[in-house]
Design an enzyme around this catalytic site. Structure first.
Site, PDB file in Angstrom:
ATOM      1  N   HIS A 130       0.829  -1.198   0.000  1.00 39.44           N
ATOM      2  CA  HIS A 130       0.000   0.000   0.000  1.00 39.44           C
ATOM      3  C   HIS A 130       0.874   1.262   0.000  1.00 39.44           C
ATOM      4  O   HIS A 130       0.562   2.252  -0.667  1.00 39.44           O
ATOM      5  CB  HIS A 130      -0.915  -0.051   1.237  1.00 39.44           C
ATOM      6  CG  HIS A 130      -1.718   1.194   1.454  1.00 39.44           C
ATOM      7  ND1 HIS A 130      -1.408   2.107   2.426  1.00 39.44           N
ATOM      8  CD2 HIS A 130      -2.808   1.676   0.822  1.00 39.44           C
ATOM      9  CE1 HIS A 130      -2.285   3.087   2.392  1.00 39.44           C
ATOM     10  NE2 HIS A 130      -3.145   2.861   1.425  1.00 39.44           N
ATOM     11  N   GLU A 138       2.143   1.829  -3.418  1.00 36.16           N
ATOM     12  CA  GLU A 138       1.035   2.333  -4.247  1.00 36.16           C
ATOM     13  C   GLU A 138       0.978   3.862  -4.140  1.00 36.16           C
ATOM     14  O   GLU A 138       0.897   4.562  -5.149  1.00 36.16           O
ATOM     15  CB  GLU A 138      -0.284   1.707  -3.769  1.00 36.16           C
ATOM     16  CG  GLU A 138      -1.523   2.303  -4.428  1.00 36.16           C
ATOM     17  CD  GLU A 138      -2.687   2.442  -3.455  1.00 36.16           C
ATOM     18  OE1 GLU A 138      -3.071   1.458  -2.817  1.00 36.16           O
ATOM     19  OE2 GLU A 138      -3.209   3.571  -3.343  1.00 36.16           O
ATOM     20  N   HIS A 139       1.042   4.371  -2.926  1.00 37.30           N
ATOM     21  CA  HIS A 139       1.037   5.833  -2.744  1.00 37.30           C
ATOM     22  C   HIS A 139       2.257   6.460  -3.417  1.00 37.30           C
ATOM     23  O   HIS A 139       2.170   7.473  -4.103  1.00 37.30           O
ATOM     24  CB  HIS A 139       1.096   6.175  -1.247  1.00 37.30           C
ATOM     25  CG  HIS A 139      -0.242   6.243  -0.594  1.00 37.30           C
ATOM     26  ND1 HIS A 139      -0.701   7.362   0.041  1.00 37.30           N
ATOM     27  CD2 HIS A 139      -1.223   5.328  -0.477  1.00 37.30           C
ATOM     28  CE1 HIS A 139      -1.907   7.136   0.535  1.00 37.30           C
ATOM     29  NE2 HIS A 139      -2.245   5.906   0.244  1.00 37.30           N
ATOM     30  N   GLU A 179      -4.138   8.148   7.287  1.00 37.67           N
ATOM     31  CA  GLU A 179      -5.102   7.237   6.659  1.00 37.67           C
ATOM     32  C   GLU A 179      -5.412   6.087   7.623  1.00 37.67           C
ATOM     33  O   GLU A 179      -6.565   5.680   7.784  1.00 37.67           O
ATOM     34  CB  GLU A 179      -4.530   6.702   5.341  1.00 37.67           C
ATOM     35  CG  GLU A 179      -5.528   5.849   4.568  1.00 37.67           C
ATOM     36  CD  GLU A 179      -4.973   5.349   3.228  1.00 37.67           C
ATOM     37  OE1 GLU A 179      -3.833   5.689   2.874  1.00 37.67           O
ATOM     38  OE2 GLU A 179      -5.692   4.587   2.558  1.00 37.67           O
TER      39      GLU A 179
END
Lengths: 417, 424
Positions: free
Chosen positions: B66, B69-70, B141
């Site tokens: 993840h 991905e960012h 997040e």
């Protein structure tokens, strides 16, 4: 797209489509928001979808929908400007895709009309079992507003920002009203609404228009008088009011409500473009600066309600940083108002908006929502007309819109110490 | 293009090919759409917690897929969002248990946007400074998910149903696990999993398959890696926790029930059929026509109820979520309803009714370019194709559904997580 003006009261928007697998049909009953009856109005779709005359319970309805190849039936209440819209719709696969040649369309459309006109009654009123059960569900839904913190904060913000206006009324209704609602009062409200509301129907797909209009005319009297809300936009006044609430949460939520007064002199493309430049989407100032450059918030986004002359900005923020975030959110608005908009920002916002409006045509749900909003605003634009207006929109006008918005309410949901 | 697949029953067609570098491309031509959609994904998700390269084993901290991905959106010359802003495309990305996917939709300048997508995915730009900044953003997040009761019920139930499987790990990791990430480690992991033969590009919309392939050949810079060696996933029988409880700011208890399938008992060639069979079983057990749902809903004992069967190569798990004052009752009623099906007490007519329902819902997914492309991507990652369910739904029998249900709804493999309201 064709609009049929059957009468002052009833309109139908028809979009012929031969390429989708599904058809979509919606009937929207539009009623002015009124605190004295909103809870009953909100309850209605929930009770109506519990059963119809020929399918008197959820099991019978589910069975019928399954046999119609997984047709989906929806009934809900949404707030649009100063109106509450009771929206009833059905999505179903086109006849030519059934495996054994079954006909789907006529039954699916028929079922929607039956839900509207022939609900499951006992002794001429809504079944008490369904009324009571949905009253309990509604109570739970109102209590559950705190579960989704982002929505809860936005809702509380608008309730305060528009305190004495219809727009501040909750689209979930109020707990204090629940006690006095009975099958009789609910049925009375149902009859009033069916007799005296404005109707906007929408069909996307392949249809026999006669079936649709016959159904509409038998459900609703074409000529009966109806009441209509005239949405007002209030001018901003005074310093912003600060409201702080504590909850057992980890991340704080900061929401700001702005008022601009009337935005009627600006096209939807201009207000939309202002929103895109300032705070909506990955090309906006709020995203690029408040989130990406300064890492102040995980999300930070604006939304403009053009008819109401209102804007909200909401963000998820660490509690220690909320003041910095607040100042930065206002400072970015100030930049737009003072025409500190770069060519890149302006063109990016236009590109993103054009893309959004072109893509809207690929979804019947989005098209329905778009035309319903247009209809309620009293201004019908096709998505293509909006993209044309976007192309000619000028940055000076966007700055003008920004300069009208003044913060009126600040809502902070902070973690309990 | 190498292969054209047409379904006259669905009135749909797609093209597929494998480029010289090993990248698989699937293209749905849907000329009636105004926008087009593209998604490229790598077989690398949160369940990949380690790999071996040149005999050296590397651990992957939780949340790294993840995090990457960012980070890929950051380019050396310009961030990807800034580049997409010029074409008007709307871009995004997501990380799941088994994949990381990058996507955009565009109604103008499609091939230019596709170039940007393929280019930024193949050119990571990681510095000490930008990694540090991202640790802050992702920390926020994670905090947001900590407060989300639906997210919490879902993941806590899965955590309970599995013993050692890395599906138990949080997709975003924790503030601690991502704090150890450095550009060096991220590059190492990236180069292992982001390689042409480990990735698939799916496109749907008003596009030319030939031009898509031409663009991919021009802009996709990654090379194949013949030595991809992710850690083997080990899962034991039984669950790690039958129940778990947590208090959050909610009004009523929320529950999540997860039941894992012992996937080793389903032959690889039967996986797709198993997926369809369990979906039909779920409708019979807990759907709108079931006694289970109708009884509990009409008694106001259950609301906001949802269910799905999540499957991939490495896991298959049934998830149920809802709101109830008495989650234990929901749990026991659910397994009673399972028993009714597995004992063979289901009406054949109900089965035929549910088949139509499932078929219609499957068809409706073709009305969205996003859904079609993502469906094709998942099918490809599972070694199947997007038209396969149509045939399976038509031919599947009730006894096959019962057999699949016996495996998928085994109570020994079930766990329930409950999120309870805070004390007053």
């Amino acid at each position: 797209m064709i609009i049929r003006d059957y009468s002052e009261r009833i309109k139908l928007c028809l979009i012929d489509d031969r390429s989708f697998k599904s058809n979509f049909f919606a009937v929207n009953v539009i009623i002015p928001l009124d605190k004295s009856n909103v809870t009953e109005s909100v309850l209605l779709p929930n009770v109506m979808i519990r059963g119809t005359k020929s399918c008197p319970d959820i099991e019978a309805l589910s069975r019928k929908l399954s046999l119609l190849y997984g047709a989906s039936l929806y009934a809900d209440a949404v707030k649009k400007n100063d109106n509450l819209v009771l929206s009833f719709s059905v999505r179903f696969v086109k006849d030519r895709f059934s495996l054994n040649g079954e006909k789907i369309a006529a039954d699916a459309v028929g079922l929607l009309f039956e839900m509207l006109s022939s609900p499951c009654f006992e002794s001429n009123v809504f079944k008490s079992e369904y009324t009571e059960s949905e009253l309990k569900n509604l109570r739970d839904r109102i209590d559950a507003e705190i579960n989704d913190k982002r929505r809860y904060v936005l809702k509380s913000l608008i309730a305060n920002l528009c305190k004495d206006e219809p727009f501040g009324i909750s689209a979930n209704g109020y707990k204090e009203d629940l006690e006095r609602i009975t099958p009789e009062t609910l049925t009375k409200r149902y009859r009033e609404i069916m007799a005296n509301s404005k109707i906007f129907a929408f069909f996307f797909g392949e249809c026999d228009e006669n079936v649709i209009c016959e159904g509409l005319f038998s459900a609703f009297d074409k000529q009966s008088p109806f009441s209509e809300a005239v949405s007002e936009a209030k001018t901003p006044c005074g310093e912003p009011q600060f409201i702080r609430e504590e909850m057992a949460i980890t991340q704080a939520k900061l929401a700001i409500g702005f008022k601009a007064g009337s935005l009627e002199g600006y096209t939807p493309a201009e207000t939309g473009l202002f929103n895109a430049v300032y705070g909506s989407g990955a090309t906006s100032k709020l995203f690029e600066n408040v989130r990406e450059k300064l890492s102040l918030c995980y999300y930070c986004a604006s939304r403009v309600y053009r008819q109401k002359g209102i804007m909200t900005v909401d963000s998820g923020v660490e509690i220690e940083k909320y003041e910095t975030a607040y100042n930065e959110i206002l400072s970015q608005l100030d930049d737009v108002a003072n025409k500190r908009i770069t060519e890149r920002e302006f063109v990016s916002a236009k590109n993103a908006m054009r893309n959004a409006y072109n893509s809207l045509k690929d979804s019947f749900f989005a098209l329905h929502d778009w035309y319903l909003s247009c209809f309620i605003a009293g201004d019908i634009y096709t998505p293509d007309e909006i993209t044309e207006l976007i192309d000619v929109a000028e940055a000076d006008r966007i700055a003008e819109i920004a300069s009208l918005f003044k913060p009126q309410t600040v809502y902070l949901l902070s973690p309990k110490k | 293009m190498e292969k054209r697949n047409f379904s006259s029953q669905l009135d749909e067609e797609y093209f597929e090919t494998v480029c010289e570098n090993g990248l698989k491309i699937i293209v749905f031509k849907k000329p009636q759409f105004n926008a087009s959609y593209a998604v490229i994904a790598t077989r690398y998700g949160s369940v990949n917690t380690g790999f071996t390269e040149n005999g050296v084993h590397y651990d992957i901290p939780d949340g790294t897929a993840h995090f990457l991905e960012h980070k890929l959106f950051e380019g050396e010359k310009a961030p990807a969002f800034e580049r997409f802003a010029k074409t008007g495309a709307s871009a995004n990305a997501y990380t799941t248990f088994d994949k990381t996917a990058y996507l955009f939709s565009a109604s103008e300048n499609f091939y230019e946007s596709l170039e940007i997508l393929l280019d930024f995915v193949s050119h990571p730009y990681l510095t000490e400074e930008n990694v540090k900044k991202e640790q802050g953003i992702i920390g926020q997040e994670i905090e947001m998910y900590d407060d989300d009761p639906n997210w919490q019920t879902f993941f806590r139930a899965i955590d309970g149903a599995y013993t050692t499987h890395p599906i138990k790990k949080d997709i975003a990791g924790t503030r601690e696990t991502i704090s150890v990430l450095t550009p060096e480690l991220l590059y190492k992991i990236y180069h292992h999993f982001y390689c042409s033969n480990n990735m698939t590009l799916c496109v749907a919309g008003n596009v030319s398959p030939e031009k898509v392939v031409e663009t991919a050949n021009k802009s996709f810079a990654l090379k194949p890696n013949d030595n991809i060696c992710p850690d083997e996933i080990i899962e034991n029988k039984g669950v790690s926790a039958k129940r778990s409880y947590k208090k959050l700011a909610v009004s009523k208890p929320l529950f999540g029930i997860a039941v894992k399938t012992e996937l080793e008992k389903v032959a690889l060639s039967d996986r797709r059929k198993n997926e369809v069979a369990v979906s039909i079983a779920l409708e019979l057990i807990a759907g709108g026509i079931s006694n289970f749902y109708n009884k509990l809903y009409s008694e106001n004992a259950l609301s906001d109820f949802g269910y799905e069967y999540m499957t991939s190569n490495g896991y298959a798990v049934v998830n149920l979520t809802g709101v109830s004052d008495d989650p234990e009752r929901i749990y026991s009623e659910f397994f009673k309803s399972v028993k009714k099906l597995t004992d063979g007490k289901t009406d054949e007519n109900d089965f035929e009714t549910v088949k139509k329902n499932v078929y219609g819902k499957y068809l409706a997914a073709f009305d969205s370019i996003e859904d079609v492309a993502n469906m094709a991507l998942s099918a490809d990652f599972s070694g199947s194709n997007v038209f396969e369910p149509a045939e399976i739904i038509k031919s599947i029998t009730l006894s096959e559904v019962i057999d699949a249900a016996k495996l998928a709804f085994c109570e020994d493999n079930a766990s329930m997580a409950v999120i309870m309201p805070q004390d007053e």
